[in-house]
Design a protein around this motif. Structure first.
Motif, mmCIF file in Angstrom:
data_model
loop_
_atom_site.group_PDB
_atom_site.id
_atom_site.type_symbol
_atom_site.label_atom_id
_atom_site.label_comp_id
_atom_site.label_asym_id
_atom_site.label_seq_id
_atom_site.Cartn_x
_atom_site.Cartn_y
_atom_site.Cartn_z
ATOM 1 N N VAL A 268 36.150 41.850 38.174
ATOM 2 C CA VAL A 268 37.543 42.482 38.029
ATOM 3 C C VAL A 268 38.027 42.908 39.324
ATOM 4 O O VAL A 268 37.215 43.376 40.367
ATOM 5 N N TYR A 269 39.083 42.439 39.569
ATOM 6 C CA TYR A 269 39.777 42.554 41.190
ATOM 7 C C TYR A 269 41.108 43.329 41.016
ATOM 8 O O TYR A 269 41.774 43.185 39.831
ATOM 9 N N TYR A 270 41.382 44.167 41.880
ATOM 10 C CA TYR A 270 42.807 44.724 41.993
ATOM 11 C C TYR A 270 43.234 44.785 43.314
ATOM 12 O O TYR A 270 42.457 45.530 44.514
ATOM 13 N N ASN A 271 44.411 44.373 43.601
ATOM 14 C CA ASN A 271 44.617 44.352 45.184
ATOM 15 C C ASN A 271 43.745 43.453 45.961
ATOM 16 O O ASN A 271 43.581 43.838 47.167
ATOM 17 N N GLU A 272 43.105 42.496 45.479
ATOM 18 C CA GLU A 272 42.181 41.593 46.097
ATOM 19 C C GLU A 272 41.054 42.176 46.482
ATOM 20 O O GLU A 272 40.354 41.944 47.411
ATOM 21 N N VAL A 273 40.591 43.573 45.799
ATOM 22 C CA VAL A 273 39.511 44.280 45.864
ATOM 23 C C VAL A 273 38.631 44.075 44.849
ATOM 24 O O VAL A 273 39.279 44.249 43.681
ATOM 25 N N ASP A 274 37.415 44.003 44.942
ATOM 26 C CA ASP A 274 36.517 43.677 43.919
ATOM 27 C C ASP A 274 36.088 45.384 43.311
ATOM 28 O O ASP A 274 35.326 45.956 44.193
ATOM 29 N N VAL A 275 36.342 45.638 42.031
ATOM 30 C CA VAL A 275 36.531 46.893 41.396
ATOM 31 C C VAL A 275 35.303 46.875 40.374
ATOM 32 O O VAL A 275 35.226 47.714 39.568
ATOM 33 N N THR A 276 34.571 45.450 40.307
ATOM 34 C CA THR A 276 33.700 45.297 39.139
ATOM 35 C C THR A 276 32.678 46.488 38.932
ATOM 36 O O THR A 276 32.354 47.248 37.894
ATOM 37 N N VAL B 270 49.557 49.753 43.301
ATOM 38 C CA VAL B 270 50.251 48.991 44.440
ATOM 39 C C VAL B 270 51.152 48.357 44.162
ATOM 40 O O VAL B 270 51.041 47.186 43.342
ATOM 41 N N PRO B 271 52.512 48.200 44.635
ATOM 42 C CA PRO B 271 53.605 47.422 44.368
ATOM 43 C C PRO B 271 53.168 45.986 44.852
ATOM 44 O O PRO B 271 52.650 45.726 45.706
ATOM 45 N N GLY B 272 53.306 44.825 43.853
ATOM 46 C CA GLY B 272 53.249 43.407 44.056
ATOM 47 C C GLY B 272 51.824 43.243 44.000
ATOM 48 O O GLY B 272 51.359 41.968 43.986
ATOM 49 N N ALA B 273 50.712 44.099 43.671
ATOM 50 C CA ALA B 273 49.259 43.923 43.414
ATOM 51 C C ALA B 273 48.910 43.339 42.320
ATOM 52 O O ALA B 273 49.525 43.943 41.102
ATOM 53 N N TYR B 274 48.175 42.136 42.046
ATOM 54 C CA TYR B 274 47.487 41.810 41.000
ATOM 55 C C TYR B 274 46.276 42.595 40.504
ATOM 56 O O TYR B 274 45.406 42.941 41.017
ATOM 57 N N PHE B 275 46.443 42.799 39.149
ATOM 58 C CA PHE B 275 44.967 43.143 38.462
ATOM 59 C C PHE B 275 44.615 41.833 37.834
ATOM 60 O O PHE B 275 45.314 41.293 36.871
ATOM 61 N N VAL B 276 43.314 41.811 38.017
ATOM 62 C CA VAL B 276 42.854 39.947 37.793
ATOM 63 C C VAL B 276 41.436 40.760 37.055
ATOM 64 O O VAL B 276 40.346 41.220 37.605
ATOM 65 N N VAL B 277 41.300 40.046 35.854
ATOM 66 C CA VAL B 277 40.174 40.212 34.892
ATOM 67 C C VAL B 277 39.543 38.724 34.618
ATOM 68 O O VAL B 277 40.182 37.847 33.936
ATOM 69 N N THR B 278 38.289 38.282 35.051
ATOM 70 C CA THR B 278 37.629 37.021 34.736
ATOM 71 C C THR B 278 36.718 37.232 33.548
ATOM 72 O O THR B 278 35.605 38.102 33.926
ATOM 73 N N GLY B 279 36.685 36.442 32.755
ATOM 74 C CA GLY B 279 35.655 36.330 31.866
ATOM 75 C C GLY B 279 35.475 35.153 31.103
ATOM 76 O O GLY B 279 35.900 34.261 31.559
ATOM 77 N N HIS B 280 34.687 35.027 30.186
ATOM 78 C CA HIS B 280 34.158 33.723 29.588
ATOM 79 C C HIS B 280 33.844 33.906 28.123
ATOM 80 O O HIS B 280 33.384 34.941 27.498
ATOM 81 N N GLN B 281 33.908 32.956 27.516
ATOM 82 C CA GLN B 281 33.637 32.542 25.850
ATOM 83 C C GLN B 281 32.551 31.593 25.992
ATOM 84 O O GLN B 281 32.935 30.530 26.212
ATOM 85 N N THR B 282 31.494 31.777 25.532
ATOM 86 C CA THR B 282 30.431 30.831 25.571
ATOM 87 C C THR B 282 30.593 29.547 24.785
ATOM 88 O O THR B 282 29.938 28.232 25.131
#
Length: 296
Positions: free
Chosen positions: A107-115, A136-148
Protein backbone atom coordinates in the motif's frame (compact mmCIF):
# COMPACT_ATOMS: atom_id res chain seq x y z
CA UNK A 1 15.44 -33.97 133.07
CA UNK A 2 18.21 -35.30 131.02
CA UNK A 3 18.22 -34.33 127.29
CA UNK A 4 18.63 -37.20 124.90
CA UNK A 5 21.59 -36.81 122.59
CA UNK A 6 22.07 -38.60 119.27
CA UNK A 7 25.64 -39.23 118.37
CA UNK A 8 26.57 -39.34 114.66
CA UNK A 9 29.50 -41.48 113.69
CA UNK A 10 32.49 -39.34 112.78
CA UNK A 11 33.29 -41.44 109.74
CA UNK A 12 29.97 -40.86 107.90
CA UNK A 13 30.18 -39.72 104.31
CA UNK A 14 28.19 -36.60 105.02
CA UNK A 15 30.79 -35.37 107.45
CA UNK A 16 33.84 -36.24 105.45
CA UNK A 17 32.77 -34.89 101.96
CA UNK A 18 31.87 -31.26 101.81
CA UNK A 19 28.74 -30.40 99.94
CA UNK A 20 29.35 -29.23 96.35
CA UNK A 21 27.04 -26.58 94.92
CA UNK A 22 25.67 -27.37 91.46
CA UNK A 23 27.35 -25.51 88.65
CA UNK A 24 25.27 -22.59 87.32
CA UNK A 25 23.61 -23.17 83.92
CA UNK A 26 24.54 -20.34 81.48
CA UNK A 27 21.50 -18.52 80.04
CA UNK A 28 21.75 -16.32 76.90
CA UNK A 29 19.18 -13.54 76.68
CA UNK A 30 18.49 -12.43 73.12
CA UNK A 31 18.14 -8.67 72.72
CA UNK A 32 14.65 -7.52 71.82
CA UNK A 33 15.95 -5.93 68.65
CA UNK A 34 17.54 -9.05 67.19
CA UNK A 35 17.76 -9.37 63.43
CA UNK A 36 15.02 -11.99 63.48
CA UNK A 37 12.51 -9.63 65.01
CA UNK A 38 13.36 -6.23 63.53
CA UNK A 39 13.33 -5.38 59.86
CA UNK A 40 16.62 -4.15 58.52
CA UNK A 41 17.02 -0.40 58.86
CA UNK A 42 19.64 -0.11 56.18
CA UNK A 43 23.31 -0.98 55.98
CA UNK A 44 25.25 -0.28 59.13
CA UNK A 45 22.20 1.27 60.85
CA UNK A 46 22.03 1.00 64.64
CA UNK A 47 18.52 0.88 65.99
CA UNK A 48 17.62 2.93 69.06
CA UNK A 49 15.11 1.49 71.54
CA UNK A 50 12.42 3.75 70.06
CA UNK A 51 13.23 2.61 66.53
CA UNK A 52 13.08 -0.99 67.67
CA UNK A 53 9.72 -0.45 69.25
CA UNK A 54 8.39 1.26 66.13
CA UNK A 55 9.82 -1.43 63.89
CA UNK A 56 8.25 -4.23 65.93
CA UNK A 57 4.90 -2.45 65.85
CA UNK A 58 5.14 -1.92 62.10
CA UNK A 59 6.07 -5.56 61.60
CA UNK A 60 3.11 -6.75 63.60
CA UNK A 61 0.67 -4.37 61.89
CA UNK A 62 1.94 -5.36 58.46
CA UNK A 63 0.58 -8.84 59.12
CA UNK A 64 -2.73 -7.69 60.55
CA UNK A 65 -3.70 -4.50 58.73
CA UNK A 66 -3.84 -5.91 55.14
CA UNK A 67 -6.67 -8.20 56.20
CA UNK A 68 -8.60 -5.19 57.47
CA UNK A 69 -8.01 -2.83 54.53
CA UNK A 70 -10.59 -3.23 51.73
CA UNK A 71 -9.33 -4.12 48.28
CA UNK A 72 -8.80 -1.12 45.99
CA UNK A 73 -11.67 -0.26 43.70
CA UNK A 74 -11.48 -1.72 40.22
CA UNK A 75 -10.49 0.81 37.56
CA UNK A 76 -12.83 0.54 34.55
CA UNK A 77 -11.19 -0.32 31.24
CA UNK A 78 -10.74 2.66 28.92
CA UNK A 79 -13.48 3.09 26.36
CA UNK A 80 -12.54 1.89 22.85
CA UNK A 81 -11.59 4.56 20.36
CA UNK A 82 -14.53 5.59 18.17
CA UNK A 83 -14.60 4.14 14.67
CA UNK A 84 -14.26 6.90 12.05
CA UNK A 85 -17.52 7.44 10.14
CA UNK A 86 -18.00 6.11 6.62
CA UNK A 87 -18.05 9.67 5.27
CA UNK A 88 -16.54 12.73 6.97
CA UNK A 89 -16.50 16.46 6.23
CA UNK A 90 -12.80 16.62 7.06
CA UNK A 91 -11.05 16.52 3.68
CA UNK A 92 -7.53 17.23 4.96
CA UNK A 93 -7.23 13.83 6.67
CA UNK A 94 -9.04 10.70 5.63
CA UNK A 95 -9.38 7.10 6.82
CA UNK A 96 -9.29 4.60 3.96
CA UNK A 97 -10.62 1.05 4.27
CA UNK A 98 -9.97 -1.56 1.60
CA UNK A 99 -9.49 -5.22 0.85
CA UNK A 100 -8.19 -7.52 -1.89
CA UNK A 101 -9.34 -11.08 -2.40
CA UNK A 102 -7.14 -13.03 -1.90
CA UNK A 103 -4.50 -10.78 -0.26
CA UNK A 104 -2.94 -7.31 -0.06
CA UNK A 105 0.75 -7.05 -0.95
CA UNK A 106 1.66 -3.33 -0.78
CA UNK A 107 0.00 0.00 0.00
CA UNK A 108 1.46 3.36 -1.07
CA UNK A 109 0.26 6.93 -0.79
CA UNK A 110 2.08 9.88 -2.31
CA UNK A 111 4.87 7.41 -3.23
CA UNK A 112 5.39 6.52 0.46
CA UNK A 113 5.09 2.91 1.60
CA UNK A 114 2.38 2.84 4.30
CA UNK A 115 1.91 -0.93 4.32
CA UNK A 116 3.19 -1.27 7.88
CA UNK A 117 0.57 1.24 9.07
CA UNK A 118 -2.35 -0.79 7.73
CA UNK A 119 -4.26 -2.66 10.41
CA UNK A 120 -5.52 -6.21 9.99
CA UNK A 121 -4.06 -9.39 8.52
CA UNK A 122 -3.22 -8.53 4.90
CA UNK A 123 -3.56 -12.19 3.90
CA UNK A 124 -7.24 -12.28 4.94
CA UNK A 125 -9.65 -10.42 2.68
CA UNK A 126 -12.50 -10.58 5.22
CA UNK A 127 -10.66 -8.54 7.86
CA UNK A 128 -10.90 -4.76 8.15
CA UNK A 129 -7.83 -3.05 6.66
CA UNK A 130 -7.51 0.68 7.14
CA UNK A 131 -4.97 3.48 7.26
CA UNK A 132 -5.18 7.23 7.95
CA UNK A 133 -3.44 9.64 5.59
CA UNK A 134 -3.18 13.38 5.03
CA UNK A 135 -4.73 14.16 1.67
CA UNK A 136 -2.19 15.52 -0.83
CA UNK A 137 -3.42 17.10 -4.09
CA UNK A 138 -2.34 15.05 -7.09
CA UNK A 139 -1.06 12.11 -5.01
CA UNK A 140 -2.06 8.55 -5.86
CA UNK A 141 -3.32 6.01 -3.35
CA UNK A 142 -2.17 2.62 -4.67
CA UNK A 143 -3.12 -0.83 -3.40
CA UNK A 144 -1.36 -3.86 -4.86
CA UNK A 145 -2.83 -7.30 -4.28
CA UNK A 146 -3.15 -10.74 -5.81
CA UNK A 147 -5.59 -13.55 -6.52
CA UNK A 148 -3.91 -16.96 -6.53
CA UNK A 149 -6.09 -18.69 -9.15
CA UNK A 150 -5.67 -16.10 -11.96
CA UNK A 151 -9.42 -15.50 -11.89
CA UNK A 152 -9.33 -11.97 -10.53
CA UNK A 153 -12.79 -11.06 -11.83
CA UNK A 154 -14.68 -14.21 -10.82
CA UNK A 155 -12.96 -15.36 -7.64
CA UNK A 156 -11.26 -12.20 -6.39
CA UNK A 157 -11.33 -8.43 -6.56
CA UNK A 158 -10.65 -5.09 -4.88
CA UNK A 159 -12.95 -2.86 -2.80
CA UNK A 160 -12.17 0.55 -1.31
CA UNK A 161 -13.75 3.38 0.70
CA UNK A 162 -12.43 6.55 2.37
CA UNK A 163 -14.14 8.86 4.83
CA UNK A 164 -13.69 11.79 2.40
CA UNK A 165 -16.16 10.10 0.04
CA UNK A 166 -13.79 8.38 -2.42
CA UNK A 167 -14.68 4.72 -2.98
CA UNK A 168 -14.36 1.93 -5.51
CA UNK A 169 -17.66 2.86 -7.17
CA UNK A 170 -16.10 6.11 -8.45
CA UNK A 171 -14.79 6.78 -11.91
CA UNK A 172 -11.10 7.54 -12.11
CA UNK A 173 -9.74 4.19 -10.97
CA UNK A 174 -6.90 2.66 -12.97
CA UNK A 175 -5.20 -0.70 -12.65
CA UNK A 176 -1.82 -2.06 -13.65
CA UNK A 177 -2.35 -5.82 -14.26
CA UNK A 178 0.59 -8.21 -14.00
CA UNK A 179 1.36 -11.90 -13.84
CA UNK A 180 4.00 -11.19 -11.19
CA UNK A 181 4.39 -8.83 -8.27
CA UNK A 182 4.61 -5.39 -9.94
CA UNK A 183 7.88 -3.49 -9.89
CA UNK A 184 8.45 -0.61 -7.47
CA UNK A 185 7.68 2.01 -10.12
CA UNK A 186 4.15 0.77 -10.66
CA UNK A 187 3.46 -0.02 -7.00
CA UNK A 188 3.91 3.68 -6.17
CA UNK A 189 1.50 4.61 -8.98
CA UNK A 190 4.05 5.74 -11.54
CA UNK A 191 5.04 4.33 -14.93
CA UNK A 192 3.83 5.11 -18.43
CA UNK A 193 0.20 6.19 -18.75
CA UNK A 194 -0.39 3.40 -21.26
CA UNK A 195 0.50 0.85 -18.58
CA UNK A 196 -2.59 1.80 -16.59
CA UNK A 197 -6.01 0.69 -17.82
CA UNK A 198 -9.61 0.92 -16.69
CA UNK A 199 -10.38 -1.91 -14.24
CA UNK A 200 -13.06 -4.51 -14.79
CA UNK A 201 -16.00 -5.26 -12.50
CA UNK A 202 -15.58 -8.26 -10.22
CA UNK A 203 -18.34 -10.87 -10.11
CA UNK A 204 -16.96 -12.49 -6.97
CA UNK A 205 -19.08 -12.75 -3.81
CA UNK A 206 -16.43 -11.03 -1.67
CA UNK A 207 -17.20 -7.59 -0.19
CA UNK A 208 -15.64 -4.75 1.78
CA UNK A 209 -15.69 -5.95 5.44
CA UNK A 210 -17.28 -3.81 8.16
CA UNK A 211 -17.07 -1.11 9.28
CA UNK A 212 -16.76 -0.37 5.56
CA UNK A 213 -19.76 -0.33 3.23
CA UNK A 214 -20.19 -3.81 1.70
CA UNK A 215 -22.11 -2.30 -1.22
CA UNK A 216 -19.28 -0.23 -2.73
CA UNK A 217 -18.06 -1.26 -6.18
CA UNK A 218 -15.85 -4.32 -6.59
CA UNK A 219 -13.03 -3.96 -9.12
CA UNK A 220 -10.67 -6.41 -10.78
CA UNK A 221 -7.91 -6.40 -13.37
CA UNK A 222 -8.90 -5.56 -16.94
CA UNK A 223 -9.90 -9.07 -18.01
CA UNK A 224 -9.19 -11.00 -14.81
CA UNK A 225 -6.51 -13.19 -16.36
CA UNK A 226 -3.80 -11.87 -14.06
CA UNK A 227 -2.46 -12.85 -10.67
CA UNK A 228 -1.56 -9.33 -9.51
CA UNK A 229 -3.07 -5.89 -9.83
CA UNK A 230 -2.06 -2.40 -8.64
CA UNK A 231 -5.14 -0.17 -8.26
CA UNK A 232 -4.64 3.61 -8.09
CA UNK A 233 -6.73 6.75 -7.60
CA UNK A 234 -6.20 10.34 -6.44
CA UNK A 235 -7.86 11.06 -3.10
CA UNK A 236 -7.95 14.85 -3.51
CA UNK A 237 -11.10 15.91 -5.32
CA UNK A 238 -10.84 18.42 -8.18
CA UNK A 239 -11.45 22.08 -7.49
CA UNK A 240 -14.98 23.37 -7.99
CA UNK A 241 -15.97 24.65 -11.43
CA UNK A 242 -18.20 27.71 -11.79
CA UNK A 243 -20.17 28.44 -14.97
CA UNK A 244 -21.88 31.80 -15.47
CA UNK A 245 -25.60 31.05 -15.40
CA UNK A 246 -26.91 33.93 -17.55
CA UNK A 247 -24.66 33.24 -20.51
CA UNK A 248 -24.77 29.46 -20.28
CA UNK A 249 -28.53 29.19 -20.15
CA UNK A 250 -29.63 32.26 -22.08
CA UNK A 251 -27.13 33.06 -24.80
CA UNK A 252 -27.05 31.33 -28.16
CA UNK A 253 -23.72 32.36 -29.61
CA UNK A 254 -20.25 33.66 -29.01
CA UNK A 255 -17.64 32.64 -26.47
CA UNK A 256 -18.14 32.14 -22.76
CA UNK A 257 -17.35 35.24 -20.71
CA UNK A 258 -13.71 35.42 -19.74
CA UNK A 259 -12.92 34.30 -16.23
CA UNK A 260 -15.65 31.68 -15.87
CA UNK A 261 -14.37 28.65 -17.72
CA UNK A 262 -11.57 29.11 -20.22
CA UNK A 263 -11.90 25.54 -21.53
CA UNK A 264 -15.39 26.25 -22.96
CA UNK A 265 -15.47 28.19 -26.23
CA UNK A 266 -19.06 27.96 -27.51
CA UNK A 267 -22.47 28.62 -26.05
CA UNK A 268 -23.63 25.04 -26.65
CA UNK A 269 -20.63 23.84 -24.67
CA UNK A 270 -21.64 26.20 -21.88
CA UNK A 271 -25.15 24.74 -21.91
CA UNK A 272 -23.80 21.18 -21.90
CA UNK A 273 -21.49 22.02 -19.04
CA UNK A 274 -24.33 23.49 -17.00
CA UNK A 275 -26.52 20.44 -17.66
CA UNK A 276 -23.69 18.19 -16.48
CA UNK A 277 -23.08 20.32 -13.42
CA UNK A 278 -26.77 20.25 -12.51
CA UNK A 279 -26.85 16.47 -12.62
CA UNK A 280 -23.72 16.20 -10.46
CA UNK A 281 -24.38 19.06 -8.08
CA UNK A 282 -25.51 18.57 -4.51
CA UNK A 283 -26.35 22.27 -4.14
CA UNK A 284 -28.21 24.12 -6.87
CA UNK A 285 -29.41 27.66 -6.23
CA UNK A 286 -32.56 28.88 -7.98
CA UNK A 287 -33.58 32.49 -8.59
CA UNK A 288 -36.80 32.90 -10.59
CA UNK A 289 -36.19 29.49 -12.17
CA UNK A 290 -32.73 30.53 -13.35
CA UNK A 291 -29.71 28.46 -12.33
CA UNK A 292 -27.13 30.60 -10.59
CA UNK A 293 -23.43 29.92 -10.24
CA UNK A 294 -23.77 26.18 -10.20
CA UNK A 295 -20.78 24.62 -8.45
CA UNK A 296 -19.64 21.03 -8.75
Amino acid sequence: APVPVTLVPVDSAASLIPAVAPAPVPVTLAPVHSAASVPALGPCAEASPTEVEDALWSQMMSQVVPALVPAPALVPAPAPEPVPPLVSNDVSTTVCRFTVADAIDRVYYNEVDVTSQVCGDLAKWDENHEVTVNVVPGAYFVVTGHQTTRNFCTRGGFAFQCTNGVNSSDDGWEVYPSSYLPDAEHMVGAGADDDWVKPGQSQSAFYLPPPGDPNVGKLCTEDGNNTYGSFRIKLAKPAATVVHHDYALGARGGDCPAGYNNSISEAKECEAAVASLISNSTKVMNDNNVQKDIVW
